[in-house]
Design a protein around this motif. Sequence first.
Motif, PDB file in Angstrom:
ATOM      1  N   LYS A 112      -1.899 -10.299   0.534  1.00  0.00           N
ATOM      2  CA  LYS A 112      -0.984 -11.666   0.570  1.00  0.00           C
ATOM      3  C   LYS A 112      -1.090 -12.439  -0.693  1.00  0.00           C
ATOM      4  O   LYS A 112      -2.399 -12.548  -1.129  1.00  0.00           O
ATOM      5  CB  LYS A 112      -1.182 -12.519   1.665  1.00  0.00           C
ATOM      6  N   ASN A 138       5.131   0.338  -2.340  1.00  0.00           N
ATOM      7  CA  ASN A 138       5.824   1.717  -2.438  1.00  0.00           C
ATOM      8  C   ASN A 138       4.937   2.549  -2.826  1.00  0.00           C
ATOM      9  O   ASN A 138       4.811   2.611  -3.992  1.00  0.00           O
ATOM     10  CB  ASN A 138       7.152   1.195  -3.143  1.00  0.00           C
ATOM     11  N   PRO A 160       3.118 -11.593   2.426  1.00  0.00           N
ATOM     12  CA  PRO A 160       2.556 -10.180   2.417  1.00  0.00           C
ATOM     13  C   PRO A 160       3.094  -9.324   1.511  1.00  0.00           C
ATOM     14  O   PRO A 160       4.423  -9.508   1.150  1.00  0.00           O
ATOM     15  CB  PRO A 160       3.094  -9.778   3.934  1.00  0.00           C
ATOM     16  N   ILE A 161       2.274  -8.435   1.076  1.00  0.00           N
ATOM     17  CA  ILE A 161       2.879  -7.566  -0.200  1.00  0.00           C
ATOM     18  C   ILE A 161       2.841  -5.998   0.692  1.00  0.00           C
ATOM     19  O   ILE A 161       1.991  -5.556   0.945  1.00  0.00           O
ATOM     20  CB  ILE A 161       1.807  -7.362  -1.248  1.00  0.00           C
ATOM     21  N   THR A 162       3.862  -5.677   0.512  1.00  0.00           N
ATOM     22  CA  THR A 162       4.164  -4.024   1.021  1.00  0.00           C
ATOM     23  C   THR A 162       4.236  -3.234  -0.418  1.00  0.00           C
ATOM     24  O   THR A 162       4.779  -3.470  -1.582  1.00  0.00           O
ATOM     25  CB  THR A 162       5.521  -3.978   1.623  1.00  0.00           C
ATOM     26  N   TYR A 190      -0.071  -8.010  -8.381  1.00  0.00           N
ATOM     27  CA  TYR A 190       0.931  -8.683  -7.620  1.00  0.00           C
ATOM     28  C   TYR A 190       2.183  -8.879  -8.321  1.00  0.00           C
ATOM     29  O   TYR A 190       3.151  -8.510  -7.897  1.00  0.00           O
ATOM     30  CB  TYR A 190       0.519  -9.878  -7.135  1.00  0.00           C
ATOM     31  N   ASN A 247       7.163   5.578   0.132  1.00  0.00           N
ATOM     32  CA  ASN A 247       6.969   5.347   1.353  1.00  0.00           C
ATOM     33  C   ASN A 247       6.614   3.774   1.455  1.00  0.00           C
ATOM     34  O   ASN A 247       5.625   3.476   0.448  1.00  0.00           O
ATOM     35  CB  ASN A 247       5.735   5.946   2.125  1.00  0.00           C
ATOM     36  N   MET A 248       6.845   3.081   2.065  1.00  0.00           N
ATOM     37  CA  MET A 248       6.445   1.584   2.341  1.00  0.00           C
ATOM     38  C   MET A 248       5.257   1.330   3.114  1.00  0.00           C
ATOM     39  O   MET A 248       5.434   1.728   4.308  1.00  0.00           O
ATOM     40  CB  MET A 248       7.821   0.709   2.751  1.00  0.00           C
ATOM     41  N   ILE A 249       4.199   0.936   2.400  1.00  0.00           N
ATOM     42  CA  ILE A 249       3.070   0.895   3.118  1.00  0.00           C
ATOM     43  C   ILE A 249       2.629  -0.689   3.387  1.00  0.00           C
ATOM     44  O   ILE A 249       2.506  -1.286   2.318  1.00  0.00           O
ATOM     45  CB  ILE A 249       2.003   1.730   2.384  1.00  0.00           C
ATOM     46  N   ASP A 250       2.362  -0.842   4.602  1.00  0.00           N
ATOM     47  CA  ASP A 250       1.725  -2.339   4.786  1.00  0.00           C
ATOM     48  C   ASP A 250       0.377  -2.421   4.299  1.00  0.00           C
ATOM     49  O   ASP A 250      -0.229  -1.478   4.403  1.00  0.00           O
ATOM     50  CB  ASP A 250       1.765  -2.449   6.198  1.00  0.00           C
ATOM     51  N   SER A 251       0.113  -3.527   3.747  1.00  0.00           N
ATOM     52  CA  SER A 251      -1.392  -3.831   2.967  1.00  0.00           C
ATOM     53  C   SER A 251      -1.847  -5.022   3.712  1.00  0.00           C
ATOM     54  O   SER A 251      -0.977  -5.926   4.241  1.00  0.00           O
ATOM     55  CB  SER A 251      -1.287  -3.819   1.856  1.00  0.00           C
ATOM     56  N   GLU A 252      -2.969  -5.315   3.463  1.00  0.00           N
ATOM     57  CA  GLU A 252      -3.536  -6.582   3.821  1.00  0.00           C
ATOM     58  C   GLU A 252      -3.215  -7.726   2.689  1.00  0.00           C
ATOM     59  O   GLU A 252      -3.913  -8.807   2.982  1.00  0.00           O
ATOM     60  CB  GLU A 252      -5.001  -6.447   4.299  1.00  0.00           C
TER      61      GLU A 252
END
Length: 138
Positions: free
Chosen positions: A71, A60, A56-58, A101, A64-69
């Motif tokens: 991978k 910045n 998974p790629i978070t 990425y 702010n660290m943002i979860d993304s969909e």
Amino acid sequence: MKYLSKSSVTKLSYLVTGCAITVHKALGPGLLESVYEKCLLFELEKKGLHVLQQVPITINYEGNMIDSELKLDLLVEDTIIVELKAVQELLPVHSAQLLSYMKLLKKPQGLLFNFYSDNLTKSMKPFINEHFERLPVE
């Protein structure tokens, strides 16, 4: 093993490419991307490489660290991002995805393989970025 020079990253890239060719020769084109991914993971681990799958790629964003969909398919030795496709034709968006990425994760090299092809070597695309350029030669 640490890959902290241009030559060591390049050597690793050749090893990963060789494993991808082995998988492609064994299976041929026409299967799902996920099948090639699992087989390539097996082949790389057989060579003693540390590989993470579906990382998974978070992002910045403004601190702010943002979860993304997002991978990535495979991360080899915490150095090379491998993206696999099984499509009739690679599109610019596939290259842009891998380059993004690499930038987000600060990795020096990416390899894009299209397993739909009759000749994996001709259809693969290697990418390097500023993180590769900053590495020493040896």
